[in-house]
Design a protein around this motif. Structure first.
Motif, PDB file in Angstrom:
ATOM      1  N   VAL A   1       0.838  -1.209   0.000  1.00 28.97           N
ATOM      2  CA  VAL A   1       0.000   0.000   0.000  1.00 28.97           C
ATOM      3  C   VAL A   1       0.870   1.256   0.000  1.00 28.97           C
ATOM      4  N   LEU A   2       1.909   1.266   0.846  1.00 23.77           N
ATOM      5  CA  LEU A   2       2.793   2.434   0.902  1.00 23.77           C
ATOM      6  C   LEU A   2       3.543   2.616  -0.415  1.00 23.77           C
ATOM      7  N   ALA A   3       4.041   1.511  -0.980  1.00 19.90           N
ATOM      8  CA  ALA A   3       4.759   1.601  -2.254  1.00 19.90           C
ATOM      9  C   ALA A   3       3.844   2.106  -3.365  1.00 19.90           C
ATOM     10  N   TRP A   4       2.597   1.651  -3.357  1.00 20.44           N
ATOM     11  CA  TRP A   4       1.630   2.110  -4.361  1.00 20.44           C
ATOM     12  C   TRP A   4       1.273   3.577  -4.137  1.00 20.44           C
ATOM     13  N   GLY A   5       1.066   3.965  -2.878  1.00 20.19           N
ATOM     14  CA  GLY A   5       0.677   5.336  -2.581  1.00 20.19           C
ATOM     15  C   GLY A   5       1.778   6.355  -2.806  1.00 20.19           C
ATOM     16  N   ALA A   6       3.045   5.910  -2.721  1.00 17.54           N
ATOM     17  CA  ALA A   6       4.174   6.832  -2.869  1.00 17.54           C
ATOM     18  C   ALA A   6       4.726   6.881  -4.287  1.00 17.54           C
TER      19      ALA A   6
ATOM     20  N   GLY B   1       5.697   8.043  -7.738  1.00 16.38           N
ATOM     21  CA  GLY B   1       5.895   9.392  -8.239  1.00 16.38           C
ATOM     22  C   GLY B   1       6.552  10.323  -7.234  1.00 16.38           C
ATOM     23  N   LEU B   2       6.602   9.927  -5.944  1.00 12.65           N
ATOM     24  CA  LEU B   2       7.217  10.760  -4.915  1.00 12.65           C
ATOM     25  C   LEU B   2       8.690  10.423  -4.713  1.00 12.65           C
ATOM     26  N   THR B   3       9.100   9.239  -5.136  1.00 14.81           N
ATOM     27  CA  THR B   3      10.504   8.822  -5.046  1.00 14.81           C
ATOM     28  C   THR B   3      10.759   7.814  -6.158  1.00 14.81           C
ATOM     29  N   THR B   4      11.953   7.247  -6.211  1.00 12.43           N
ATOM     30  CA  THR B   4      12.315   6.372  -7.329  1.00 12.43           C
ATOM     31  C   THR B   4      11.680   4.994  -7.189  1.00 12.43           C
ATOM     32  N   PRO B   5      11.437   4.307  -8.306  1.00  9.68           N
ATOM     33  CA  PRO B   5      10.884   2.948  -8.246  1.00  9.68           C
ATOM     34  C   PRO B   5      11.797   1.985  -7.478  1.00  9.68           C
ATOM     35  N   GLU B   6      13.124   2.188  -7.570  1.00  8.90           N
ATOM     36  CA  GLU B   6      14.057   1.302  -6.859  1.00  8.90           C
ATOM     37  C   GLU B   6      13.873   1.408  -5.346  1.00  8.90           C
ATOM     38  N   ILE B   7      13.688   2.612  -4.847  1.00 11.50           N
ATOM     39  CA  ILE B   7      13.491   2.805  -3.406  1.00 11.50           C
ATOM     40  C   ILE B   7      12.170   2.193  -2.962  1.00 11.50           C
ATOM     41  N   LEU B   8      11.145   2.349  -3.769  1.00  7.00           N
ATOM     42  CA  LEU B   8       9.855   1.733  -3.432  1.00  7.00           C
ATOM     43  C   LEU B   8       9.961   0.211  -3.438  1.00  7.00           C
ATOM     44  N   SER B   9      10.756  -0.334  -4.354  1.00  9.36           N
ATOM     45  CA  SER B   9      11.001  -1.784  -4.336  1.00  9.36           C
ATOM     46  C   SER B   9      11.728  -2.186  -3.061  1.00  9.36           C
ATOM     47  N   GLY B  10      12.662  -1.330  -2.618  1.00  5.24           N
ATOM     48  CA  GLY B  10      13.366  -1.592  -1.371  1.00  5.24           C
ATOM     49  C   GLY B  10      12.434  -1.563  -0.173  1.00  5.24           C
TER      50      GLY B  10
ATOM     51  N   ALA C   1      16.018  14.189  -0.468  1.00  5.46           N
ATOM     52  CA  ALA C   1      14.566  14.027  -0.339  1.00  5.46           C
ATOM     53  C   ALA C   1      14.160  12.555  -0.366  1.00  5.46           C
ATOM     54  N   ASP C   2      14.892  11.749  -1.126  1.00  5.12           N
ATOM     55  CA  ASP C   2      14.594  10.323  -1.168  1.00  5.12           C
ATOM     56  C   ASP C   2      14.874   9.665   0.184  1.00  5.12           C
ATOM     57  N   LEU C   3      15.976  10.061   0.828  1.00  5.72           N
ATOM     58  CA  LEU C   3      16.308   9.509   2.147  1.00  5.72           C
ATOM     59  C   LEU C   3      15.260   9.905   3.179  1.00  5.72           C
TER      60      LEU C   3
ATOM     61  N   MET D   1      12.176  10.547   2.479  1.00  8.04           N
ATOM     62  CA  MET D   1      10.988   9.762   2.126  1.00  8.04           C
ATOM     63  C   MET D   1      11.078   8.361   2.721  1.00  8.04           C
ATOM     64  N   ILE D   2      12.255   7.740   2.643  1.00  7.58           N
ATOM     65  CA  ILE D   2      12.445   6.411   3.234  1.00  7.58           C
ATOM     66  C   ILE D   2      12.176   6.458   4.729  1.00  7.58           C
ATOM     67  N   LEU D   3      12.718   7.475   5.396  1.00 10.36           N
ATOM     68  CA  LEU D   3      12.525   7.605   6.843  1.00 10.36           C
ATOM     69  C   LEU D   3      11.043   7.794   7.170  1.00 10.36           C
ATOM     70  N   GLY D   4      10.364   8.631   6.404  1.00 14.19           N
ATOM     71  CA  GLY D   4       8.948   8.855   6.650  1.00 14.19           C
ATOM     72  C   GLY D   4       8.107   7.607   6.425  1.00 14.19           C
ATOM     73  N   LEU D   5       8.344   6.906   5.327  1.00 12.66           N
ATOM     74  CA  LEU D   5       7.605   5.681   5.047  1.00 12.66           C
ATOM     75  C   LEU D   5       7.895   4.605   6.096  1.00 12.66           C
ATOM     76  N   SER D   6       9.140   4.538   6.534  1.00  8.48           N
ATOM     77  CA  SER D   6       9.522   3.562   7.569  1.00  8.48           C
ATOM     78  C   SER D   6       8.802   3.854   8.877  1.00  8.48           C
ATOM     79  N   ALA D   7       8.731   5.137   9.235  1.00  4.21           N
ATOM     80  CA  ALA D   7       8.055   5.523  10.472  1.00  4.21           C
ATOM     81  C   ALA D   7       6.573   5.163  10.419  1.00  4.21           C
ATOM     82  N   VAL D   8       5.937   5.427   9.287  1.00  5.09           N
ATOM     83  CA  VAL D   8       4.515   5.082   9.136  1.00  5.09           C
ATOM     84  C   VAL D   8       4.319   3.571   9.216  1.00  5.09           C
ATOM     85  N   LEU D   9       5.169   2.823   8.506  1.00  6.46           N
ATOM     86  CA  LEU D   9       5.066   1.365   8.488  1.00  6.46           C
ATOM     87  C   LEU D   9       5.210   0.788   9.888  1.00  6.46           C
TER      88      LEU D   9
END
Length: 330
Positions: A89-94, A96-105, A233-235, A237-245
């Motif tokens: 869900v987070l990868a789908w919702g994010a 366009g906000l960061t790179t596809p590689e980071i979302l795969s990570g 900004a990508d880093l 984004m990772i921190l923010g998504l990690s915190a939410v998760l």
């Protein structure tokens, strides 16, 4: 200044070494002939790491807590159902906000098993059911050796191909992860005593293996321009998504534990074992599953999530310890 000192003291020393390894790989990446050498060493390190995991798994400790099957199923559900669903869900919702590689990570880290050492340590610190934590964390790791690569193959593009489980990926998983793990566990009656007596001496072997995998992965990623494609900004984004998760998973686990009226000790096990992701398993798994050029960016979210989960779980465990009305016997 005192706040800065406290934050520095709270840092995981191993994460500091991981960060330094990334810096070294960024400045001095392996090139030319050295690439083949480091890839061979990395393969050997992954085999050794999972052999030691299997050999160190205590069958007695697992049997001591295996009767609490409902709790173990809840932990597995949190690790391999709740986490992947939220990660997707987070990868789908994010997008366009960061790179596809980071979302795969981010999706990859959600598919990993729980930690063992830190889950047990935080459970003990909070006064939880330690034997059950040993069983739940160990069962999660055993399940993850098979289930994580299968889910990766189904949900994430591996080596530039469409999602799916390739024969090459299955062969790599069998030879580098599953067979060494099984061999180590079968040999435990003969080598287990030595490993248990020398855990502190063998810890550098575990950690140096992971550092080698990280260096090799980030070397390939640097050569392929990871830092040109990854911005501050990508880093963030990772921190923010990690915190939410992490926050959502811990909240759901706590809600489920109290809704089912789990004993306090079992609630603690579900909260910690069901909310952690294993760096020790995740880094070598990524090395076995993904192409070298992909591994560096794939494990970047995992390393950030790892430090965040340690910091948050330490605070939560300390609060449980302070608010315990009576000590909970393990």
């Amino acid at each position: 200044m005192r706040l800065i000192v406290r934050l520095l003291k709270g840092l995981d020393p191993f994460l500091v070494l991981l960060t330094l390894t990334i810096v070294v790989a960024s400045l001095l990446p392996a090139r030319g002939v050295a690439v083949g050498l480091f890839e061979g060493l990395t393969d050997a390190a992954i085999v050794l790491l999972f052999f030691l995991h299997g050999a160190k798994l205590s069958r007695q400790a697992v049997l001591a807590g295996i009767g609490n099957w409902r709790l173990h199923l809840l932990v597995l559900a949190a690790s391999f159902l709740l986490f992947p669903l939220l990660g997707w869900v987070l990868a789908w919702g994010a997008r366009g906000l960061t790179t596809p590689e980071i979302l795969s990570g981010m999706l990859y880290l959600s598919l990993l098993p729980s930690t063992v050492q830190s889950s047990i340590a935080f459970t003990a610190m909070a006064g939880g059911n330690v034997p059950a934590a040993v069983c739940s964390a160990s069962l999660s790791n055993i399940t993850g050796i098979v289930l994580t690569p299968l889910m990766v193959g189904l949900l994430i593009e591996v080596q530039g191909s469409a999602p799916g489980v390739s024969l090459d990926a299955i062969e790599a998983i069998m030879l580098q992860l599953l067979l060494p793990f099984v061999a180590g566990h079968l040999l435990r009656p003969w080598i287990g005593g030595f490993l248990d007596r020398h855990r502190k001496l063998l810890m550098p072997v575990d950690r140096s293996s992971i550092l080698l995998v990280v260096y090799t992965a980030f070397s390939a990623a640097v050569v392929n321009g990871i830092w040109q494609r990854t911005e501050a900004a990508d880093l963030l984004m990772i921190l923010g998504l990690s915190a939410v998760l992490l926050a959502v998973v811990m909240a759901v686990n706590l809600f489920v534990a109290r809704r089912l009226h789990l004993p306090r000790g079992d609630e603690i096990v579900l909260l910690f074992c069901g909310s952690k992701k294993s760096l020790v398993s995740g880094v070598p798994m990524a090395g076995a599953i993904f192409a070298p050029a992909q591994v560096g960016v794939i494990i970047l979210p995992l390393m950030i999530f790892h430090q965040l989960q340690l910091f948050v779980c330490a605070l939560v465990a300390a609060r449980y310890a302070r608010t315990a009305a009576v000590p909970v016997e393990a």
